[in-house]
Design a protein around this motif. Structure first.
Motif, PDB file in Angstrom:
ATOM      1  N   LEU A  94       0.827  -1.224   0.000  1.00  0.00           N
ATOM      2  CA  LEU A  94       0.000   0.000   0.000  1.00  0.00           C
ATOM      3  C   LEU A  94       0.856   1.268   0.000  1.00  0.00           C
ATOM      4  O   LEU A  94       0.500   2.244  -0.665  1.00  0.00           O
ATOM      5  CB  LEU A  94      -0.923   0.011   1.221  1.00  0.00           C
ATOM      6  N   ASN A 146      -3.586   5.630   3.860  1.00  0.00           N
ATOM      7  CA  ASN A 146      -3.595   4.487   2.934  1.00  0.00           C
ATOM      8  C   ASN A 146      -3.906   3.177   3.641  1.00  0.00           C
ATOM      9  O   ASN A 146      -4.739   2.392   3.186  1.00  0.00           O
ATOM     10  CB  ASN A 146      -2.249   4.385   2.205  1.00  0.00           C
ATOM     11  N   SER A 147      -3.222   2.907   4.753  1.00  0.00           N
ATOM     12  CA  SER A 147      -3.430   1.608   5.411  1.00  0.00           C
ATOM     13  C   SER A 147      -4.862   1.519   5.942  1.00  0.00           C
ATOM     14  O   SER A 147      -5.518   0.480   5.804  1.00  0.00           O
ATOM     15  CB  SER A 147      -2.410   1.388   6.533  1.00  0.00           C
ATOM     16  N   PHE A 150      -7.451   1.478   2.668  1.00  0.00           N
ATOM     17  CA  PHE A 150      -7.444   0.306   1.778  1.00  0.00           C
ATOM     18  C   PHE A 150      -7.698  -1.014   2.499  1.00  0.00           C
ATOM     19  O   PHE A 150      -7.860  -2.045   1.854  1.00  0.00           O
ATOM     20  CB  PHE A 150      -6.149   0.244   0.969  1.00  0.00           C
ATOM     21  N   THR A 151      -7.698  -1.008   3.829  1.00  0.00           N
ATOM     22  CA  THR A 151      -8.069  -2.242   4.546  1.00  0.00           C
ATOM     23  C   THR A 151      -9.445  -2.106   5.192  1.00  0.00           C
ATOM     24  O   THR A 151      -9.868  -2.985   5.942  1.00  0.00           O
ATOM     25  CB  THR A 151      -7.011  -2.619   5.614  1.00  0.00           C
ATOM     26  N   GLY A 155     -12.494   0.587   1.051  1.00  0.00           N
ATOM     27  CA  GLY A 155     -11.454   0.437   0.031  1.00  0.00           C
ATOM     28  C   GLY A 155     -11.143  -1.000  -0.320  1.00  0.00           C
ATOM     29  O   GLY A 155     -10.275  -1.256  -1.145  1.00  0.00           O
ATOM     30  N   LEU A 156     -11.824  -1.942   0.309  1.00  0.00           N
ATOM     31  CA  LEU A 156     -11.475  -3.355   0.139  1.00  0.00           C
ATOM     32  C   LEU A 156     -12.734  -4.184  -0.056  1.00  0.00           C
ATOM     33  O   LEU A 156     -13.721  -4.012   0.678  1.00  0.00           O
ATOM     34  CB  LEU A 156     -10.727  -3.819   1.412  1.00  0.00           C
ATOM     35  N   LEU A 302      -8.847   9.609  -1.030  1.00  0.00           N
ATOM     36  CA  LEU A 302      -9.065   8.189  -1.349  1.00  0.00           C
ATOM     37  C   LEU A 302     -10.557   7.875  -1.347  1.00  0.00           C
ATOM     38  O   LEU A 302     -11.062   7.153  -2.213  1.00  0.00           O
ATOM     39  CB  LEU A 302      -8.322   7.288  -0.347  1.00  0.00           C
ATOM     40  N   GLN A 306     -11.650   6.458  -4.737  1.00  0.00           N
ATOM     41  CA  GLN A 306     -11.456   5.000  -4.775  1.00  0.00           C
ATOM     42  C   GLN A 306     -12.497   4.219  -3.983  1.00  0.00           C
ATOM     43  O   GLN A 306     -12.368   3.001  -3.856  1.00  0.00           O
ATOM     44  CB  GLN A 306     -10.096   4.639  -4.161  1.00  0.00           C
ATOM     45  N   SER A 307     -13.485   4.916  -3.405  1.00  0.00           N
ATOM     46  CA  SER A 307     -14.389   4.196  -2.509  1.00  0.00           C
ATOM     47  C   SER A 307     -15.258   3.193  -3.265  1.00  0.00           C
ATOM     48  O   SER A 307     -15.738   3.467  -4.368  1.00  0.00           O
ATOM     49  CB  SER A 307     -15.288   5.186  -1.761  1.00  0.00           C
TER      50      SER A 307
END
Ligand code: SR1
Ligand code: MG
Length: 391
Positions: A94, A146-147, A150-151, A155-156, A302, A306-307
């Motif tokens: 990431l 970011n962490s 994206f987790t 984001g995942l 983000l 990116q959602s």
């Protein structure tokens, strides 16, 4: 010793660490290697191996089956080495700039072989010595945006997230945090450590029921919320830094928990510098503000770009989420400050203060700061509100 094929655990020595390093084919076969065990943390061995000829080096970290800080009476699962290596790899995917390279892992031996970062300084030591890390706040805010994004479920993919939640179930290490951060410091428990002169201050804390209610509610979040993959122990001793670089190490406490926990650990451990040294207060406040602003801006970016959450566009959703992270972070920061002052595993920021008199002044400031953060974390609306209330 076969080492690489080994199926049973044994603690390495400086000699067997060299044998293992040779078998990894990272150094050239004729290399003249020298090894030193340099682990100064609470839990693990850390072997530093260098090629005498060309200076090439690496680190072999090995988990011990017990907590080194206490001794063999406190057994600990070796699986934490796998958790740590997997977390390093995931975080590296990431935010590659902020995470060391993992070269090799071995579950049976509970080892992780990784990049040597000894050209950098542990941020806590550097900060105590007055080092200037102009990018630290920006790097930590970026890493956590970011962490934590994206987790998270935003984001995942939800199936992948649940697989990761299962992969990072980390009961032994979570129990350490549940006890050492959220329970023991608020009761008269044998794990606590503090100066005799602080007995009345701690007694007052142990009798403070409204404070303990807030701690209990924060502990409930830690026990039950699976918002994102946390580093789990993101204090300034888990960060290597230089003027230009920041590297995050030691995520053996990683698990899916409330996002505010990592944010709060960063805030608390920067605050120790403001608590220990009044002259540093404005600078540290500015760094914490920058850290928070960077986190908020990058997480927002983000979220907007990116959602995967269908409700992402709803007015107020992101704002409420960030407010929740913020309030949680401040509450968790308060628990961390109190724990590092009177619980087990102190911080050098306070313990290295030279005279007992000044140390006691700083520790009382720490207890009062922690108390305010815990009691008032739900009322603060901004980081500036926090600064107005403390120190
Ligand atoms: C028994 S382990 C004590 C502390 O060391 C680690 O770095 C964590 O902060 C833990 O709470
Ligand atoms: Mg650690």
């Amino acid at each position: 010793m076969t080492l690489l094929q080994q199926e049973t655990y044994e603690p390495l020595t400086e000699e067997t660490a060299i044998q293992l390093a040779k078998k990894l084919n990272i150094f050239n076969q004729e290399a003249n290697l020298v090894c030193q065990e340099i682990g100064d943390g609470n839990l693990n061995y850390v072997f530093h191996i260098t090629d005498r000829q060309n200076g090439q080096s690496l680190i072999i970290k090995q988990a011990l089956p017990y907590a080194k800080v206490v001794g063999e009476s406190w057994p600990l699962s070796l699986n934490r080495a796998t958790i740590e290596a997997e977390a390093l790899k995931l975080f590296k995917s990431l935010t590659p700039n902020f995470i060391p390279e993992v070269y090799y892992t071995n579950e049976a031996l509970a080892i992780t072989v990784m990049e040597d970062l000894s050209h950098l300084t542990i941020a806590r030591s550097g900060l105590i010595q007055g080092e200037n890390y102009p990018h630290l706040a920006n790097h930590l805010g970026t890493f956590l945006a970011n962490s934590l994004f994206f987790t998270s479920d935003y984001g995942l993919n939800p199936i992948k997230k649940k697989e990761l939640v299962a992969k990072f179930i980390n009961p032994d290490l979570c129990k350490i945090t549940e006890d050492l951060i959220f329970t023991d410091p608020f009761y008269d428990t044998p794990t606590n450590e503090f100066e005799e002169e602080l007995k009345d201050d701690t007694q007052e804390l142990w009798e403070d029921e409204p404070l303990k209610l807030q701690v209990a509610l924060l502990k409930k979040k830690f026990l039950t919320e699976t918002e994102a993959l946390l580093h789990g122990d993101l204090h300034t001793g888990s960060i290597f830094a230089s003027y230009e670089e920041t590297k995050i190490i030691d995520p053996e406490f990683a698990y899916f928990g409330p996002a505010g926990f990592d944010l709060g650990q960063v805030i608390a451990n920067l605050l120790f510098q403001a608590i220990a040294c009044e002259q540093k207060k404005e600078k540290i406040f500015a760094e914490i503000e920058q850290f928070w602003n960077v986190f908020q801006e990058k997480f927002t970016h983000l979220w907007n770009t990116q959602s995967i959450e269908p409700y992402q566009h709803l007015n107020g959703f992101l704002q409420q989420l960030i407010q929740k992270y913020f309030k949680d972070a401040i509450g968790f920061a308060g628990c961390e400050i109190i724990r590092r002052t009177i619980g087990l595993a102190h911080v050098a920021d306070l313990d290295s203060i030279e005279t007992l008199e000044s140390k006691l002044v700083a520790k009382r400031r720490a207890l009062e700061t922690g108390r305010k953060l815990i009691l008032n974390h739900q009322q603060y609306l901004s980081i500036k509100d926090v600064f107005k209330d403390i120190l």
